[in-house]
Design a protein around this motif. Structure first.
Motif, mmCIF file in Angstrom:
data_model
loop_
_atom_site.group_PDB
_atom_site.id
_atom_site.type_symbol
_atom_site.label_atom_id
_atom_site.label_comp_id
_atom_site.label_asym_id
_atom_site.label_seq_id
_atom_site.Cartn_x
_atom_site.Cartn_y
_atom_site.Cartn_z
ATOM 1 N N ILE A 1 0.857 -1.182 0.000
ATOM 2 C CA ILE A 1 0.000 0.000 0.000
ATOM 3 C C ILE A 1 0.894 1.232 0.000
ATOM 4 O O ILE A 1 1.775 1.362 0.863
ATOM 5 C CB ILE A 1 -0.917 0.021 1.241
ATOM 6 N N LEU A 2 0.673 2.116 -0.962
ATOM 7 C CA LEU A 2 1.338 3.415 -1.010
ATOM 8 C C LEU A 2 0.252 4.443 -0.714
ATOM 9 O O LEU A 2 -0.631 4.670 -1.544
ATOM 10 C CB LEU A 2 1.962 3.678 -2.382
ATOM 11 N N SER A 3 0.279 5.017 0.472
ATOM 12 C CA SER A 3 -0.782 5.937 0.881
ATOM 13 C C SER A 3 -0.233 7.336 1.099
ATOM 14 O O SER A 3 0.730 7.523 1.845
ATOM 15 C CB SER A 3 -1.437 5.452 2.177
ATOM 16 N N ASP A 4 -0.887 8.302 0.472
ATOM 17 C CA ASP A 4 -0.538 9.689 0.731
ATOM 18 C C ASP A 4 -0.889 9.992 2.185
ATOM 19 O O ASP A 4 -1.805 9.393 2.757
ATOM 20 C CB ASP A 4 -1.323 10.611 -0.212
ATOM 21 N N TYR A 5 -0.154 10.915 2.791
ATOM 22 C CA TYR A 5 -0.440 11.273 4.176
ATOM 23 C C TYR A 5 -1.753 12.051 4.273
ATOM 24 O O TYR A 5 -2.580 11.782 5.137
ATOM 25 C CB TYR A 5 0.718 12.084 4.787
ATOM 26 N N MET A 6 -1.959 13.018 3.376
ATOM 27 C CA MET A 6 -3.169 13.830 3.382
ATOM 28 C C MET A 6 -4.182 13.202 2.424
ATOM 29 O O MET A 6 -3.952 13.173 1.225
ATOM 30 C CB MET A 6 -2.857 15.257 2.939
ATOM 31 N N LEU A 7 -5.299 12.708 2.971
ATOM 32 C CA LEU A 7 -6.279 12.012 2.133
ATOM 33 C C LEU A 7 -7.536 12.838 1.853
ATOM 34 O O LEU A 7 -8.475 12.334 1.272
ATOM 35 C CB LEU A 7 -6.679 10.676 2.776
ATOM 36 N N MET B 1 3.355 1.838 3.129
ATOM 37 C CA MET B 1 4.318 2.929 3.014
ATOM 38 C C MET B 1 3.573 4.243 2.881
ATOM 39 O O MET B 1 2.692 4.391 2.042
ATOM 40 C CB MET B 1 5.233 2.732 1.813
ATOM 41 N N MET B 2 3.938 5.186 3.741
ATOM 42 C CA MET B 2 3.341 6.514 3.700
ATOM 43 C C MET B 2 4.114 7.363 2.695
ATOM 44 O O MET B 2 5.338 7.387 2.715
ATOM 45 C CB MET B 2 3.425 7.155 5.088
ATOM 46 N N VAL B 3 3.371 8.035 1.848
ATOM 47 C CA VAL B 3 3.953 8.945 0.864
ATOM 48 C C VAL B 3 3.601 10.353 1.323
ATOM 49 O O VAL B 3 2.437 10.641 1.596
ATOM 50 C CB VAL B 3 3.373 8.670 -0.542
ATOM 51 N N THR B 4 4.596 11.203 1.430
ATOM 52 C CA THR B 4 4.326 12.516 1.997
ATOM 53 C C THR B 4 5.152 13.602 1.326
ATOM 54 O O THR B 4 6.220 13.340 0.793
ATOM 55 C CB THR B 4 4.611 12.507 3.517
ATOM 56 N N GLY B 5 4.630 14.803 1.393
ATOM 57 C CA GLY B 5 5.402 15.961 0.987
ATOM 58 C C GLY B 5 6.303 16.368 2.142
ATOM 59 O O GLY B 5 6.073 15.967 3.290
ATOM 60 N N GLU B 6 7.308 17.130 1.857
ATOM 61 C CA GLU B 6 8.283 17.559 2.874
ATOM 62 C C GLU B 6 7.604 18.188 4.095
ATOM 63 O O GLU B 6 7.952 17.904 5.224
ATOM 64 C CB GLU B 6 9.240 18.572 2.238
ATOM 65 N N GLN B 7 6.574 19.019 3.870
ATOM 66 C CA GLN B 7 5.950 19.738 4.979
ATOM 67 C C GLN B 7 5.177 18.813 5.921
ATOM 68 O O GLN B 7 4.994 19.141 7.084
ATOM 69 C CB GLN B 7 5.054 20.875 4.472
ATOM 70 N N ILE C 1 9.420 10.564 0.831
ATOM 71 C CA ILE C 1 9.082 11.970 0.592
ATOM 72 C C ILE C 1 8.999 12.225 -0.912
ATOM 73 O O ILE C 1 9.896 11.835 -1.674
ATOM 74 C CB ILE C 1 10.123 12.895 1.252
ATOM 75 N N LYS C 2 7.896 12.875 -1.332
ATOM 76 C CA LYS C 2 7.708 13.235 -2.740
ATOM 77 C C LYS C 2 8.586 14.433 -3.084
ATOM 78 O O LYS C 2 8.783 15.287 -2.226
ATOM 79 C CB LYS C 2 6.248 13.627 -3.012
ATOM 80 N N PRO C 3 9.060 14.530 -4.293
ATOM 81 C CA PRO C 3 9.018 13.515 -5.354
ATOM 82 C C PRO C 3 10.125 12.485 -5.132
ATOM 83 O O PRO C 3 11.126 12.766 -4.481
ATOM 84 C CB PRO C 3 9.284 14.331 -6.614
ATOM 85 N N SER D 1 12.156 8.785 -7.010
ATOM 86 C CA SER D 1 12.405 8.013 -8.228
ATOM 87 C C SER D 1 11.992 6.560 -8.010
ATOM 88 O O SER D 1 11.912 6.090 -6.868
ATOM 89 C CB SER D 1 13.891 8.062 -8.575
ATOM 90 N N PRO D 2 11.763 5.821 -9.100
ATOM 91 C CA PRO D 2 11.491 4.386 -8.969
ATOM 92 C C PRO D 2 12.617 3.665 -8.218
ATOM 93 O O PRO D 2 12.345 2.775 -7.406
ATOM 94 C CB PRO D 2 11.398 3.902 -10.420
ATOM 95 N N ASP D 3 13.879 4.074 -8.457
ATOM 96 C CA ASP D 3 15.012 3.434 -7.772
ATOM 97 C C ASP D 3 14.926 3.598 -6.261
ATOM 98 O O ASP D 3 15.208 2.674 -5.503
ATOM 99 C CB ASP D 3 16.346 4.009 -8.262
ATOM 100 N N LYS D 4 14.538 4.786 -5.829
ATOM 101 C CA LYS D 4 14.424 5.041 -4.388
ATOM 102 C C LYS D 4 13.297 4.199 -3.792
ATOM 103 O O LYS D 4 13.436 3.650 -2.703
ATOM 104 C CB LYS D 4 14.177 6.525 -4.132
ATOM 105 N N LEU D 5 12.173 4.092 -4.513
ATOM 106 C CA LEU D 5 11.064 3.263 -4.045
ATOM 107 C C LEU D 5 11.507 1.807 -3.931
ATOM 108 O O LEU D 5 11.236 1.147 -2.927
ATOM 109 C CB LEU D 5 9.852 3.385 -4.971
ATOM 110 N N VAL D 6 12.203 1.302 -4.937
ATOM 111 C CA VAL D 6 12.662 -0.090 -4.920
ATOM 112 C C VAL D 6 13.595 -0.333 -3.735
ATOM 113 O O VAL D 6 13.480 -1.341 -3.040
ATOM 114 C CB VAL D 6 13.354 -0.474 -6.251
ATOM 115 N N LEU D 7 14.503 0.604 -3.496
ATOM 116 C CA LEU D 7 15.426 0.479 -2.375
ATOM 117 C C LEU D 7 14.650 0.342 -1.065
ATOM 118 O O LEU D 7 14.927 -0.534 -0.239
ATOM 119 C CB LEU D 7 16.341 1.711 -2.326
ATOM 120 N N ARG D 8 13.650 1.197 -0.874
ATOM 121 C CA ARG D 8 12.837 1.151 0.349
ATOM 122 C C ARG D 8 12.022 -0.148 0.419
ATOM 123 O O ARG D 8 11.946 -0.781 1.472
ATOM 124 C CB ARG D 8 11.886 2.346 0.405
ATOM 125 N N LEU D 9 11.406 -0.526 -0.696
ATOM 126 C CA LEU D 9 10.597 -1.751 -0.707
ATOM 127 C C LEU D 9 11.453 -2.983 -0.454
ATOM 128 O O LEU D 9 11.034 -3.898 0.267
ATOM 129 C CB LEU D 9 9.847 -1.885 -2.030
#
Length: 194
Positions: A55-61, A87-93, A111-113, A115-123
């Motif tokens: 699950i990739l969820s934005d923090y602000m829904l 995984m929480m997806v969030t803006g810097e603020q 933190i947005k934005p 890259s796919p590489d960064k997502l893969v590393l985290r996953l």
């Protein structure tokens, strides 16, 4: 790099362009399928009917709801298996709000934005952790709590367990609390604090 070709993703975001961006990143990392939820209630409905692997969820829904509230509800009502990556997806603020939610933390945040590489590393990192705890999750699901605690104790001093020592203790304390052994849980929490 992990194999995500058999993994089902759920992207939760109230902004159509953000959903589409997350979808294309998930497809780039090889996701088997990517579903969307555009709101808190939509996410609950989709997860209840067909639990995704990731699950990739934005923090602000929107509607005053957050991804953190969603995570808490999913865990409170046991709708989220331990194996599912959240995984929480969030803006810097919003980052401070995400990391300040200590009690029920997501598996990771990004933190947005990104890259796919960064997502893969985290996953990949989260997947390794979930694989490490697979035996514990299995015993916990069977409600064989003594076997679950034994698994954690056996792993605590292992070489493989070294990166997860605090998580092992945290899971042990939570399991001890679940079975009503508050004295052991308190001792385990004290070990964490020391």
């Amino acid at each position: 790099m992990g194999d995500y070709s058999k993994k089902r993703f759920l992207v939760i975001d109230d902004q159509p362009m953000a959903r589409e961006a997350l979808r294309s990143i998930a497809l780039t990392v090889g996701a088997f399928s990517v579903e969307f939820a555009s709101s808190y209630q939509d996410a609950i409905y989709r997860i209840r009917n067909n639990v995704p692997d990731i699950i990739l969820s934005d923090y602000m829904l929107g509607d005053g709801r957050s991804g953190q509230q969603l995570l808490e509800e999913l865990r409170r009502f046991n709708m989220l298996p331990d194996e599912t990556i959240f995984m929480m997806v969030t803006g810097e603020q919003a980052y401070e709000q995400v990391v300040s939610a200590v009690e029920l933390v997501p598996d990771d945040y990004i933190i947005k934005p990104f890259s796919p590489d960064k997502l893969v590393l985290r996953l990949d990192r989260i997947t390794a952790k979930k694989n490490f705890f697979a035996g514990f999750y299995r015993e916990k699901r069977r409600k064989d709590f003594s076997a679950a605690i034994s698994f954690l104790q056996a792993q605590h001093d292992s070489e493989a367990g070294r990166p997860y020592r605090y998580e092992i203790l945290r899971q042990q304390a939570e399991t001890q609390l679940a079975v009503g052994d508050s004295k052991s849980a308190e001792a385990t929490y004290r070990t964490i604090l020391e």
